[in-house]
Design a protein around this motif. Structure first.
Motif, short mmCIF file in Angstrom:
data_model
loop_
_atom_site.label_atom_id
_atom_site.label_comp_id
_atom_site.label_asym_id
_atom_site.label_seq_id
_atom_site.Cartn_x
_atom_site.Cartn_y
_atom_site.Cartn_z
N GLN A 215 -13.00 -1.86 -1.13
CA GLN A 215 -13.74 -3.11 -0.92
C GLN A 215 -13.52 -4.46 -0.30
O GLN A 215 -14.17 -4.86 0.43
CB GLN A 215 -14.57 -3.30 -2.46
N ASN A 216 -12.27 -4.34 -0.59
CA ASN A 216 -11.55 -5.77 0.13
C ASN A 216 -11.69 -5.55 1.54
O ASN A 216 -11.69 -6.30 2.44
CB ASN A 216 -10.01 -6.05 -0.20
N ILE A 217 -11.12 -4.34 2.08
CA ILE A 217 -10.90 -4.06 3.58
C ILE A 217 -12.46 -3.96 4.02
O ILE A 217 -12.72 -4.54 5.15
CB ILE A 217 -10.22 -2.64 3.89
N ASN B 181 -14.78 -5.66 3.24
CA ASN B 181 -15.38 -7.23 3.32
C ASN B 181 -14.57 -7.86 4.63
O ASN B 181 -15.37 -8.28 5.21
CB ASN B 181 -14.68 -7.97 1.99
N VAL B 182 -13.77 -7.34 4.93
CA VAL B 182 -12.88 -7.81 6.22
C VAL B 182 -13.60 -7.17 7.30
O VAL B 182 -13.86 -7.74 8.40
CB VAL B 182 -11.17 -7.66 6.26
N HIS C 181 -5.74 2.92 -3.80
CA HIS C 181 -5.34 1.74 -4.27
C HIS C 181 -6.47 0.97 -5.03
O HIS C 181 -6.36 -0.20 -5.05
CB HIS C 181 -4.53 1.15 -3.17
N ASN C 182 -7.70 1.40 -4.74
CA ASN C 182 -8.81 0.64 -5.10
C ASN C 182 -8.99 -0.64 -4.47
O ASN C 182 -9.48 -1.53 -4.89
CB ASN C 182 -8.73 0.41 -6.69
N ASN C 183 -8.77 -0.58 -2.99
CA ASN C 183 -8.62 -1.71 -2.28
C ASN C 183 -9.97 -1.76 -1.26
O ASN C 183 -9.68 -2.50 -0.45
CB ASN C 183 -7.41 -2.34 -1.88
N ASP D 254 -16.60 -6.28 7.41
CA ASP D 254 -17.98 -6.80 7.63
C ASP D 254 -17.92 -8.16 8.23
O ASP D 254 -18.82 -8.43 9.22
CB ASP D 254 -18.29 -7.31 5.99
N PHE D 255 -16.97 -8.95 8.28
CA PHE D 255 -16.58 -10.36 9.10
C PHE D 255 -16.37 -9.75 10.28
O PHE D 255 -16.95 -10.35 11.38
CB PHE D 255 -15.24 -10.92 8.49
N PHE E 127 -13.74 2.39 12.00
CA PHE E 127 -12.72 2.19 10.72
C PHE E 127 -13.51 2.23 9.40
O PHE E 127 -13.11 2.74 8.54
CB PHE E 127 -11.78 1.09 11.10
N GLU F 133 0.93 -1.25 -0.03
CA GLU F 133 -0.10 -0.01 0.00
C GLU F 133 1.07 1.29 0.23
O GLU F 133 0.75 2.17 -0.87
CB GLU F 133 -0.79 0.03 1.34
#
Lengths: 179, 179
Positions: free
Chosen positions: B148-150, B152-153, B144-146, B155-156, B133, B15
């Motif tokens: 959505q990934n974060i 998702n984490v 970094h277009n990331n 959300d978990f 967060f 990153e």
DNA sequence: GGGACCATGTAAATAGTTACATGATTAA
DNA sequence: TTAATCATGTAACTATTTACATGGTCCC
């Protein structure tokens, strides 16, 4: 972080005498969603507790060729009770899948989909095992009057595994829609 | 189980360049509900990766008195990508509280109540941090277009911590009714 | 000037896994 | 008879924590 192997063993032996192999099997089956121990921890720990007289060999003439059962002693029970009142240490959680989801930009969506599917399958199975154990427990006698405690732990396992499944399903759905 | 420290560091450095101290802080803050690393793992791992040229020192004239930043190299990126496609190893979960709930017959109800209260408080705080967060992430640019990934984490983390809270509340309620 | 935090690092200890050896029993 | 599972154990390795040392900076 101090090892808890000793107390897991003492706790299980408080229910009934068993062997190192039995201990391992029960930890793998009943504790799987919140604890684990390897033989490399269990057998040496048994040896130490024999020396310290916190457990002792159960003399079982029959079946004794096959395995050695151990019984908790008064001293062992005291150790267990002492630990019960000691503050709980930091919990350990390490989920590699979330690391990979976090950095998923470096992976293609099929691979991610695949990982989540495996994760879902594992926790679906885990949930089924836990529910099976729950059912079993409700249909057998309760000689140690500890079923409610175990059911409380099972309830935790069901809730968290259900949360895992919900998340997995949501992830898979999002990935399906995306492509 | 192979150590994943290397890949956590490489992933974070992908990153932006940062120091060992930064890495620790970010792992403690953002990864807290699914991962942890100690300085005793991070600093030696940085040293190894400098030698293997998977990371390199960032030459920052200003602020350089204070801390050394590291940058991922092409070789490091290759290592990261390789790991992304490697099968996920067994997950680690160790929750001492469930051990104590399981063996709760050896403890009085007040002590149990107290443990669950602490557990609830910890995970209420964790949930609040995660939600903070989440909010922060939705209000800042996504270079970094990331995100959505974060998310998702995150959300978990929200789902599981919510499950923890629901279980705690249920436990506390049951214990209150009991006495 | 003192406390909180920033910052880096290591040595020693402890925790935990893995791989292996050994041999019995069971069921197909 | 052969594969699976039962059963015990240990040595070597790897992972991880903890405790400590050191010194800078920031702010009150």
């Amino acid at each position: 972080m101090k090892s808890k192997t000793k107390y897991v063993i003492l706790g299980l032996l408080s229910e009934c005498p068993m062997s190192g192999y039995d201990l391992k099997r029960i930890i793998d089956m009943r504790f799987r969603f919140f604890w684990s121990e390897s033989y490399g921890q269990i057998y040496p720990q048994i040896k130490k507790m024999l020396e310290s007289k916190e457990i002792e060999k159960e003399s079982t003439p029959k079946d004794s060729r096959r395995k050695q059962l151990y019984r908790i002693t008064d001293k062992g029970l005291k150790s267990l009770l002492l630990w019960m009142d000691m503050p709980i240490e930091k919990e350990t959680v390490r989920l590699e899948i979330l690391l990979k989801v976090y950095f998923a930009n470096f992976m293609d969506d099929n691979m991610l989909f695949n990982y989540i599917q495996i994760f879902r399958k594992q926790h679906k199975e885990e949930l089924d095992i836990i529910k099976g154990f729950q059912k079993e427990l409700q249909s057998i006698p309760n000689p140690h009057n500890n079923h409610q405690n175990i059911l409380n732990v099972i309830d935790f396992g069901i809730r968290t595994n259900q949360a895992y499944l919900d998340w997995s399903n949501n992830m898979l759905h999002k990935l399906e829609v995306k492509q």
